[in-house]
Scaffold this motif. Structure first.
Motif, short mmCIF file in Angstrom:
data_model
loop_
_atom_site.label_atom_id
_atom_site.label_comp_id
_atom_site.label_asym_id
_atom_site.label_seq_id
_atom_site.Cartn_x
_atom_site.Cartn_y
_atom_site.Cartn_z
N GLY A 132 39.08 48.40 110.91
CA GLY A 132 39.51 48.45 109.51
C GLY A 132 39.21 47.19 108.75
O GLY A 132 38.24 46.48 109.05
N VAL A 133 40.02 46.88 107.76
CA VAL A 133 39.85 45.67 106.95
C VAL A 133 40.35 44.49 107.75
O VAL A 133 41.53 44.39 108.07
CB VAL A 133 40.61 45.80 105.61
CG1 VAL A 133 40.60 44.48 104.86
CG2 VAL A 133 39.98 46.90 104.76
N VAL A 141 43.56 54.13 100.02
CA VAL A 141 43.77 53.02 100.96
C VAL A 141 45.24 52.93 101.38
O VAL A 141 46.13 53.01 100.56
CB VAL A 141 43.29 51.67 100.37
CG1 VAL A 141 41.81 51.71 100.10
CG2 VAL A 141 44.04 51.31 99.10
N PHE A 174 43.88 49.29 106.39
CA PHE A 174 43.74 48.44 105.21
C PHE A 174 44.86 47.41 105.20
O PHE A 174 45.89 47.56 105.87
CB PHE A 174 43.75 49.27 103.93
CG PHE A 174 42.56 50.19 103.81
CD1 PHE A 174 41.38 49.74 103.24
CD2 PHE A 174 42.62 51.48 104.28
CE1 PHE A 174 40.28 50.58 103.14
CE2 PHE A 174 41.52 52.33 104.20
CZ PHE A 174 40.35 51.88 103.62
N CYS A 233 35.16 43.57 107.21
CA CYS A 233 35.65 44.81 107.80
C CYS A 233 35.02 44.95 109.17
O CYS A 233 33.98 44.36 109.45
CB CYS A 233 35.27 46.03 106.96
SG CYS A 233 35.71 45.95 105.23
N LYS A 272 47.84 51.01 104.48
CA LYS A 272 47.90 49.98 105.52
C LYS A 272 48.07 50.58 106.92
O LYS A 272 47.74 49.93 107.92
CB LYS A 272 49.03 48.99 105.24
CG LYS A 272 50.44 49.55 105.38
CD LYS A 272 51.46 48.46 105.12
CE LYS A 272 52.88 48.99 105.31
NZ LYS A 272 53.89 47.94 105.07
N SER A 304 48.82 49.10 100.95
CA SER A 304 48.75 50.49 100.51
C SER A 304 48.70 50.55 99.00
O SER A 304 49.20 49.67 98.31
CB SER A 304 49.98 51.27 101.00
OG SER A 304 50.02 51.33 102.41
N ILE A 363 40.52 46.36 98.15
CA ILE A 363 39.72 47.52 97.74
C ILE A 363 40.47 48.20 96.59
O ILE A 363 41.30 49.08 96.79
CB ILE A 363 39.50 48.51 98.90
CG1 ILE A 363 38.97 47.77 100.13
CG2 ILE A 363 38.54 49.62 98.47
CD1 ILE A 363 37.65 47.05 99.92
N ALA A 389 38.55 55.29 100.28
CA ALA A 389 38.97 55.07 101.67
C ALA A 389 38.12 55.85 102.68
O ALA A 389 37.80 55.31 103.75
CB ALA A 389 40.44 55.43 101.83
N PHE A 445 35.20 53.93 104.19
CA PHE A 445 35.50 52.96 105.24
C PHE A 445 35.79 53.69 106.56
O PHE A 445 35.44 53.19 107.64
CB PHE A 445 36.67 52.08 104.82
CG PHE A 445 36.32 51.14 103.71
CD1 PHE A 445 35.90 49.85 103.97
CD2 PHE A 445 36.37 51.57 102.38
CE1 PHE A 445 35.53 49.00 102.94
CE2 PHE A 445 36.01 50.72 101.34
CZ PHE A 445 35.59 49.44 101.62
#
Length: 595
Positions: free
Chosen positions: A115-116, A158, A164, A111, A160, A167, A123, A129, A132
């Protein structure tokens, strides 16, 4: 270690739309922000407006805004606490128990501020969420304005669109399966999945873990936040030997030791073996609630009334069960929601954890002539809908209660109509515990089953409805102000209080139905002769009360919906859509809405 990749491949039509929504959220929460926080958040939104034409995605815009400011908060824990204090609710304890796990992921460069960064990081513990977001804020990747809108315009699960790789519709339960799919598809990539011990109680997690072993998937690392709690304490401890049956290696570490977690993640990748890393952590009370500023009452009677009004409607369920059973045998099962239903005695109920299918089959095995209660969230029933159907067919004296809370993740908005397809009995939508008591008494007298959706409301709201409405039948209540206006509001019970507020302000007659398929005979004449009927409900346009009234009475109605509040979209939570739209519809001059 990994190059940043953007997974938000579908740019929002206009980034100004979500940005204006965030600004609206900041303004709405002004009372819970410090003066400095409020000024900063608005400055960030102004910068975002200027930068929006240069960005393709809302997450890219988030990073662009953040990089023009010094982080407002300097440590992750303090940032997390402020996110929840501003929102007023959330899963702060879950975020804190995974704090060092997340720190390890950032240290491993899985990460970063945007973000990721690795699409093979899953996750599964989706409701963390905000953890993060907090790390990203400290790293200059998430502005304060966005943090102030979490649990409103910014999804707390989470997503996108907010950094992330994917979703999640559910906040947990699916992660291990997603990780399995990714690892099995690309055996050359190391897939890492973060899950909670409560999540591993889910049937879908059991199935995925079994397949990891049987398909000999060696490129998957499972990191488990093992804190012994879901919403309630879990029914049993996670057994390392269970995971050892399916993973090549199982490690147990202090979950608050970032370095130890990182080392085992690296070791698993180096050894090219599947691994489960059990991180022993501590977790407090699951749901965060903002401290109440309500003054205490001095009189004992007033105190009791005040306590009742501060309680939630679902929390009265345990008392109702005791009254209905009258000392006779009763079997009570819940899936990790004992606290929500007011269940206190460990000997008085069975907590199955997040095992929705077993929850129902356990009840099916109890004596036919004895009362059985299954209490959980309506979402869990949708996860096990075929088993629910079997239980309603196979059982007698089974009462299934699904808790709902508007504005918070839960089942689909059309759940009540889906459930009505499973049984010949009426499926009731309820807010008042007294209505639940009456329904159970009726079904008990008949020896039949009951399926109820309890909208978890503050009892203060329930008491307000009790005082203003008269009962016409088992599933119809009516509010009629003196010199009522021409418009008549009809609502499902899911939107009863919101519709009541508007009906009171606009002096409209309001009819509440406790079923989406009510007997309309008692109000047929009133509805047929009314100049304007406005139907308010949470259901979408697929199966709803509005169409039912139109088809039965051959009248036209205006429809106000508040759907899609739990889907993983930019507008994740939309519980206030219906009352806002209803108020606009009844404004002067009238505001045009969809027919």
């Amino acid at each position: 270690m990994n190059q940043l990749v953007s997974y938000d491949l579908e740019p929002v039509a206009s980034l100004l739309t979500p940005l204006y929504g965030i600004r609206q959220s900041v303004h709405k929460r002004k009372a819970y922000l410090t003066a400095d926080e409020y000024v900063r958040a608005n400055e960030e939104v102004e910068v975002g407006i200027a930068e929006s034409s240069k960005c393709q995605t809302i997450n890219e815009l988030s990073v662009a805004i953040a990089r023009q400011f010094t982080p407002f908060y300097s440590d992750v824990r303090g940032c997390l606490e402020r996110i929840h204090e501003i929102a007023g609710y959330g899963t702060l304890a879950s975020c804190l128990s995974s704090l060092n796990i997340a720190e390890a992921l950032f240290a491993l460069e899985l990460c970063n501020a945007a973000g990721v960064a690795n699409q093979d990081l899953v996750i599964g513990r989706g409701h963390i969420a905000p953890l993060f977001y907090a790390y990203r804020h400290v790293l200059n990747g998430m502005p304060l304005a966005f943090l102030a809108a979490v649990h409103d315009k910014i999804p707390a699960v989470v997503n996108k669109h907010y950094g992330f790789a994917y979703s999640m519709r559910h906040s947990l339960g699916e992660g291990v399966g997603i990780a399995l799919g990714r690892a099995n598809t690309n055996r050359d990539a190391r897939v890492i999945c973060v899950a909670g011990d409560g999540e591993l109680n889910e049937g879908v997690s059991f199935e995925a873990i079994r397949l990891i072993g049987e398909l000999e998937v060696k490129n998957l690392t499972l990191i488990v936040d093992n804190n012994g709690r879901g919403i309630d304490p879990l029914p049993g401890k996670l057994k390392p030997e269970y995971l050892a049956a399916y993973f090549s290696d199982v490690y147990e570490v202090d979950g608050h030791d970032t370095q130890a977690i990182s080392e085992h993640v690296r070791q698993a990748e180096k050894d090219h073996r599947s691994a489960a890393i059990i991180c022993h952590t501590e977790k407090g009370v699951h749901s965060f609630k903002r401290a109440s500023h309500q003054s205490l009452m001095t009189s004992t009677d007033d105190q009791q009334k005040n306590d009742l009004r501060k309680a939630s409607s679902c929390s009265r369920t345990a008392d109702i069960i005791e009254e209905v059973r009258s000392g006779a045998p009763a079997h009570v099962f819940t899936a990790d929601l004992a606290a929500r239903f007011g269940l206190k005695s460990l000997s008085g109920y069975c907590n199955t954890g997040l095992a929705e299918s077993a929850l129902l089959t356990c009840a099916m095995g109890c004596p036919d002539d004895e009362l059985k209660f299954v209490l959980t969230d309506d979402k869990y029933y949708l996860n096990a809908i075929d088993v629910l159907h079997s239980a309603l067919i196979a059982c007698r004296n089974l009462h299934v209660i699904g808790a709902r809370k508007n504005g918070v993740w839960g089942g689909a908005t059309y759940a009540s109509t889906v459930f009505s397809l499973l049984t010949e009995e009426t499926v009731y939508e309820l807010t008042d515990p007294l209505d639940l008591l009456a329904c159970i008494h009726r079904q008990k007298a008949l020896g039949g089953n009951g399926l109820y959706l309890m909208y978890d409301q503050p009892m203060e709201r329930v008491c307000a409805l009790r005082e203003k409405y008269r009962k016409l039948s088992e599933d119809i209540y009516i509010f009629q102000p003196e010199f009522a206006a021409g418009s008549l509001i009809v609502s499902s019970e899911s939107m009863a209080y919101e519709a009541f507020q508007v009906a009171t302000t606009k002096r409209c007659t309001h009819i509440r139905f406790l079923s989406v398929r009510p007997d309309l005979e008692l109000v047929k004449e009133m509805l047929s002769q009314c100049a304007e009927i406005i139907v308010v409900e949470h259901n979408s346009g697929r199966f709803n009360l509005a169409e039912y009234i139109e088809s039965r009475l051959l009248v036209r109605v205006r429809k106000v919906f508040s759907d899609a509040y739990e889907w993983p979209t930019t507008e994740t939570f939309q519980a206030n859509v219906a009352p806002r739209a209803l108020g606009a519809l009844l404004a002067d001059p009238p505001y045009a809405l969809v027919n």
